[in-house]
Design an enzyme around this catalytic site. Structure first.
Site, mmCIF file in Angstrom:
data_model
loop_
_atom_site.group_PDB
_atom_site.id
_atom_site.type_symbol
_atom_site.label_atom_id
_atom_site.label_comp_id
_atom_site.label_asym_id
_atom_site.label_seq_id
_atom_site.Cartn_x
_atom_site.Cartn_y
_atom_site.Cartn_z
ATOM 1 N N TYR A 52 11.358 63.262 67.339
ATOM 2 C CA TYR A 52 10.518 63.656 68.551
ATOM 3 C C TYR A 52 10.728 63.329 69.571
ATOM 4 C CZ TYR A 52 5.833 64.198 70.743
ATOM 5 O OH TYR A 52 4.978 64.296 71.647
ATOM 6 N N GLU A 91 7.443 68.891 75.060
ATOM 7 C CA GLU A 91 7.314 68.284 74.086
ATOM 8 C C GLU A 91 8.252 69.145 72.942
ATOM 9 O OE1 GLU A 91 3.745 66.861 71.169
ATOM 10 O OE2 GLU A 91 3.855 68.967 71.076
#
Length: 407
Positions: free
Chosen positions: A129, A216
């Site tokens: 991530y 993101e």
């Protein structure tokens, strides 16, 4: 409380658009293409299978996360599926296109799927991530990363927050030392550092040059060859940057946005939908946020943030009230005005006219202070319309709570 980030106006784009933007800045992605019909889906999935690893993934294109674990109102499960042939690509597209997908981020109303994106399903070693956010506490951009990327990053944040790390970026930008620190936190080996640091640097450059408020990448994957690659992407952009980001703002999909927010913007109103039952009409962003916070302190949840700013007139008040009251969840209306530029008398007259013409069933609590406030309060008291004037913000919030509890 409602933080300033909750009312920071921004918009996002679809994954297929985000992938195009990633490629524009030289970031590594997998071969892919978007389709709007079953025929296009069959053609695009064949192309991806042939040019890629021999299989592909189809992903529903909506502005919400959790698509893979979502479900369609038709009963079909999942907004992300693996396809080994173009016929499977067509089959899954037919199940998704024109159907409503419900995920943990959409609420039960779900979102209509109008496009699907096909992408190569190349083998990967790990899912990570990586995101960049504007952090007011840090005074600038912050990288947020984790080795536990993938579909349940929210669960990681809730149950094992120690596996998520933050790396503030200083005013000089992302240097090699900081990029290496981030890459090592993600457990990339020495042989991968140059490539991964390059990806992180390009990502930061893209964040700055596009006036993004969020980038993101979940997952940011490590391939079997040890390279970092962007498998999914979500962006938010600052609405205030529209004048210099025309190409990006042209990607905006009005079908995915709150229609009240779009309508408000046309009339110079700053409106953001919130999940509560107290409608708010306030002048000034600071006062609007303070109003939301004070309502929260007494256990109430605002239905919206609405800053009318200066230049209030009858038309603007009518538009603002119509927008707020179009939300069926609104049970009480709180008008909280401090008149500096705003003339309270003009606003009071507009409120009275609105009540007489529209005859809303929602009770109104009105706090007016400042320019011609005395004349405004007299106007409200003599109007005969069902408005509850109050003498201060605190009293106003308590009156709203009293009325809300009676409903």
């Amino acid at each position: 409380m409602i933080s300033t980030s909750a009312v920071f106006r921004s918009f996002n784009i679809h994954e297929y658009q985000a992938k195009d933007l990633l490629r524009k800045f030289g970031l590594k992605t997998l071969v892919g293409g978007v389709a709007e019909t079953a025929d296009e889906a069959e053609k695009i999935s064949r192309m991806v299978v042939e040019e890629g690893s021999g299989k592909c993934v189809i992903k529903a294109q909506i502005h919400a996360g959790g698509r893979g674990m979502g479900h369609f109102k038709s009963g079909f499960k999942g907004g992300v599926h693996l396809c080994k042939t173009s016929k499977e690509g067509r089959y899954f597209a037919e199940k998704m296109l024109g159907e409503t997908l419900v995920t943990k981020q959409t609420g039960e109303e779900g979102k209509l799927v109008r496009k699907v994106y096909f992408e190569d399903a190349a083998a990967i070693k790990r899912e990570l991530y990586v995101s960049i956010l504007l952090d007011r506490g840090a005074g600038g951009p912050v990288f947020i990363v984790s080795t536990e990327g993938g579909m349940d990053i929210e669960g990681v944040a809730e149950h094992t927050p120690e596996l998520i790390w933050k790396f503030p970026v200083g005013p000089d930008g992302l240097n090699r030392a900081k990029a290496e620190e981030i890459a090592r936190a993600l457990k990339f080996g020495e042989a991968s550092l140059d490539q991964v640091c390059g990806e992180l640097t390009k990502m930061y450059e893209m964040f700055v040059k596009t006036d993004a408020t969020q980038v993101e990448i979940n997952p940011f994957a490590e391939t079997e060859a040890g390279e970092g690659v962007c498998l999914d992407a979500k962006f938010n952009f600052d609405d205030g940057a529209e004048f210099r980001q025309k190409e990006i703002f042209d990607m905006r999909d009005p079908e995915e946005e709150d229609m009240r927010e779009l309508e408000a913007a046309k009339h110079g109103l700053n409106y953001v939908s919130l999940p509560g039952t107290i409608g708010c009409l306030v002048n000034g962003a600071g006062l609007a946020m303070a109003t939301c916070d004070m309502l929260s302190l007494v256990g109430l949840v605002p239905a919206n943030f609405l800053d009318t700013s200066g230049g209030i007139n009858h038309e603007k008040i009518y538009t603002a009230l119509d927008l707020v009251l179009s939300d069926e969840h609104v049970k009480v209306m709180f008008v909280n005005i401090f008149g500096g530029i705003v003339n309270c008398r003009i606003l009071a007259e507009a409120l009275v006219d609105f009540m007489k013409e529209r005859k809303p069933k929602t009770p109104f609590v009105v706090r007016l202070e400042g320019t011609e406030a005395d004349a405004a309060k007299k106007c409200l008291k003599e109007s005969g319309v069902p408005i509850f004037p109050v003498n201060g913000m605190h009293d106003g919030v308590l009156k709203v709570k009293e009325l809300h509890e009676k409903l």
